[in-house]
Scaffold this active site. Structure first.
Site, PDB file in Angstrom:
ATOM      1  CD  GLU A 168      -2.987  -1.091   2.292  1.00  0.00           C
ATOM      2  OE1 GLU A 168      -2.878  -0.233   3.187  1.00  0.00           O
ATOM      3  OE2 GLU A 168      -3.937  -1.882   2.240  1.00  0.00           O
ATOM      4  CD  GLU A 347      -4.216  -5.748   3.624  1.00  0.00           C
ATOM      5  OE1 GLU A 347      -5.030  -4.884   4.025  1.00  0.00           O
ATOM      6  OE2 GLU A 347      -2.988  -5.634   3.745  1.00  0.00           O
TER       7      GLU A 347
HETATM    8  O1  IFM Z   1      -4.918  -3.152   8.873  1.00  0.00           O
HETATM    9  C1  IFM Z   1      -4.758  -2.612   7.611  1.00  0.00           C
HETATM   10  C2  IFM Z   1      -3.579  -3.239   6.906  1.00  0.00           C
HETATM   11  O2  IFM Z   1      -2.407  -3.102   7.642  1.00  0.00           O
HETATM   12  C3  IFM Z   1      -3.362  -2.596   5.565  1.00  0.00           C
HETATM   13  N1  IFM Z   1      -4.585  -2.587   4.801  1.00  0.00           N
HETATM   14  C4  IFM Z   1      -5.774  -2.124   5.430  1.00  0.00           C
HETATM   15  C5  IFM Z   1      -5.980  -2.835   6.760  1.00  0.00           C
HETATM   16  C6  IFM Z   1      -7.256  -2.323   7.436  1.00  0.00           C
HETATM   17  O3  IFM Z   1      -7.167  -0.958   7.669  1.00  0.00           O
END
Ligand code: IFM
Length: 450
Positions: A168, A347
């Site tokens: 990210e 994710e």
């Molecule tokens: O917890 C985070 C993760 O570290 C990175 N992506 C989003 C998740 C939720 O906010």
């Protein structure tokens, strides 16, 4: 949903994801160096309720239990991240064998349990010593990142075949350096844009370093994408959504997948644009084996800006709108606009308030529905022709949610932060059944699954 099953392709990868600082704890054990998140969370006022990742889920000491938990859940792939300062305490220089051994043991136990490791090299815990030298604005750090990546691949590359460089870049750049909500807490847009650029160059250098050691490794990067959608079809709203997409998504996707920045957003940013050295865009656009998509919510835009509360929409505890169809739209858009390598949903998940009931169960129907609805859209996207190879639920277990501390629970496993007891939630039990069936199954639990 009825009991009709939506089946996934035969080798679809079913996984769960976590990140080092969010679960490991042991912040100063085993000769680990300090990270920017250690420094940030130890600074009063930075994290809700003064929470820190000092202990978190204590995964550093309980990893064997966590691997067994995954095995029992039937999880086939585990996406974890490596803490750079655990392995190279100062960011560059001597390697800490104790830290490296931890990941070695983790990987071995995953393989014994039949779980495929997917390793992320940078999920935000930069060695503090490197931040003291300017962090990601210092070009030397890019080389150190490539050296650290090479070190990890040399040690684990015989067993870990799937590597993700950066998790990210949008969040690292903009929450860490523009709004200051995240470590290192800088509030400067120009810095944020230079960090964004340097992260992408560092990614490219790491890809080269990984391939130099393991030419057959699968290498990718992970984007957080919140697709901008126009509120109406009016030309003004459509144009605003396109601008927003370019500023936030295109800004990262284009240099990586097209070797240039989006022209409109570049112009709009005027003198805030980063310093781009000759050869940088060739580095950012290294050929990739996959891209990771982290999707949680869309961004609804009109000519006046972002629409905050959308009437009729459901929101999670994070204040994020639940909108599963946008995931399908996003995947199709990426498929259409880019020469896209295979995609993993690296994710996806939701924070809701959970409680352990008197009978010891955690009933989380909203999270279960969230995951089910998003998986349904992934299934649709595959039918549309997008090459989606796998899905990693965020998260394997409740953990430290950055500036929100432990107040937001994303896990399909509940963690009692006092006793550190893990309890698989209903969503986790249902996810196990999905994995077993390789299909989206009904959420009515069978007697056996209760
Ligand atoms: O917890 C985070 C993760 O570290 C990175 N992506 C989003 C998740 C939720 O906010």
């Amino acid at each position: 949903m009825s009991s009709t099953q939506l089946s996934f392709p035969p080798r679809f990868v079913w996984g769960a994801a976590t990140a080092s600082y969010q679960i490991e704890g042991a912040w100063n054990e085993g000769e680990k160096g300090e990270s920017i998140w250690d420094r940030f969370s130890h600074t009063p006022g930075k994290v809700r309720d003064g929470d820190t990742g000092d202990i978190a889920c204590d995964h550093y000491h309980r990893f064997a239990e966590d691997v067994n938990l995954m095995r029992d859940m039937g999880i086939k792939a585990y996406r974890f991240s490596v803490s750079w300062p655990r392995v190279i305490p100062n960011g560059s220089g001597p390697v800490n064998w104790v830290g490296l051994d931890f990941y070695d043991r983790l990987v071995d136990s995953l393989l014994v349990a039949g779980i495929e490791p997917y390793a992320t090299l940078y999920h935000w815990d930069l060695p503090q010593e490197l931040q003291d030298k300017g962090g990601w604005t210092n070009r030397d750090v890019l080389g150190y990142f490539a050296d650290y990546s090479a070190c990890m691949v040399r040690r684990l590359g015989d067993r870990v075949k799937n590597w993700m460089t950066i998790n990210e870049p949008w969040v690292i750049s903009f929450l860490g350096n523009r709004t200051g909500e995240h470590a290192p807490g800088i509030k400067d847009e120009k810095t944020a844009l230079q960090v964004a650029h340097n992260l992408m160059v560092g990614h490219g250098m790491a890809v080269q370093a990984i391939r130099a050691d393991q030419p057959n490794a699968n290498v990718g990067i992970v984007f957080s994408l919140s697709p901008a959608e126009p509120e109406t079809n009016s030309p003004a709203d459509v144009e605003a959504a396109q601008r927003s997409w370019e500023r936030d998504s295109g800004w990262f996707l284009d240099p990586i997948l097209k070797a240039h920045y989006p022209a409109g957003a570049w112009k709009e940013r005027g003198n805030l644009v980063p310093d781009v050295k000759p050869g940088d865009l060739a580095l950012t656009s290294q050929k990739l084996d996959f891209v990771g998509v982290n999707y949680y919510f869309r961004t609804l835009v009109n000519a006046k800006g972002t629409v905050d509360k959308i009437p009729g929409s459901e929101y999670t505890e994070m204040g994020w709108e639940v909108n599963a169809p946008s995931l399908r739209g996003l995947l199709n858009r990426m498929h259409k606009e880019y020469k896209l390598p295979p995609v993993f949903i690296t994710e996806n998940g939701a924070a809701f308030k959970d409680e352990v009931s008197a009978d010891g169960q955690v009933r989380d129907p909203r999270r279960l529905n969230y995951i089910k609805d998003h998986l349904t859209q992934v299934h649709e996207a595959i039918n549309d022709g997008v090459d989606v190879r796998g899905y990693f639920v965020w998260s394997l277990m409740d953990n430290f949610e950055w500036a929100h501390g432990f107040s937001k629970r994303f896990g399909v496993t509940h963690v009692d932060y006092k006793t550190l007891k893990r309890t698989v939630k209903d969503s986790g039990k249902w996810y196990s059944r999905v994995i077993k069936a390789n299909a989206i199954v009904s959420d009515a639990p069978t007697a056996a699954a209760r």
